[in-house]
Design a protein around this motif. Structure first.
Motif: not given
Length: 66
Positions: A16-33
């Protein structure tokens, strides 16, 4: 059995956190790269507020279902 339930809850929360981040911030992942370009983003404060409100409401809904 309890560990499995905790794992399932953690996985659902993370999804759910990833879904929110993807939708709100257009992020692919929340993993450190390990790349400034990929790990740091300019985000408007109102977008952060909206995402936090959405996460709060999701938590409130989940608590009322327990």
């Amino acid at each position: 059995m309890m560990t499995c339930r905790k794992t399932d809850l953690a996985a659902a929360r993370n999804a759910l956190i990833l879904e929110i981040a993807q939708r709100r911030f257009s992020l692919e992942t929340l993993e450190t790269r390990n790349s400034d370009r990929l790990d740091f983003h300019d985000v408007a404060v109102w977008a952060i507020r909206d995402a936090l409100e959405e996460a709060f409401e999701a938590g409130r809904r989940a608590a009322s279902q327990s």
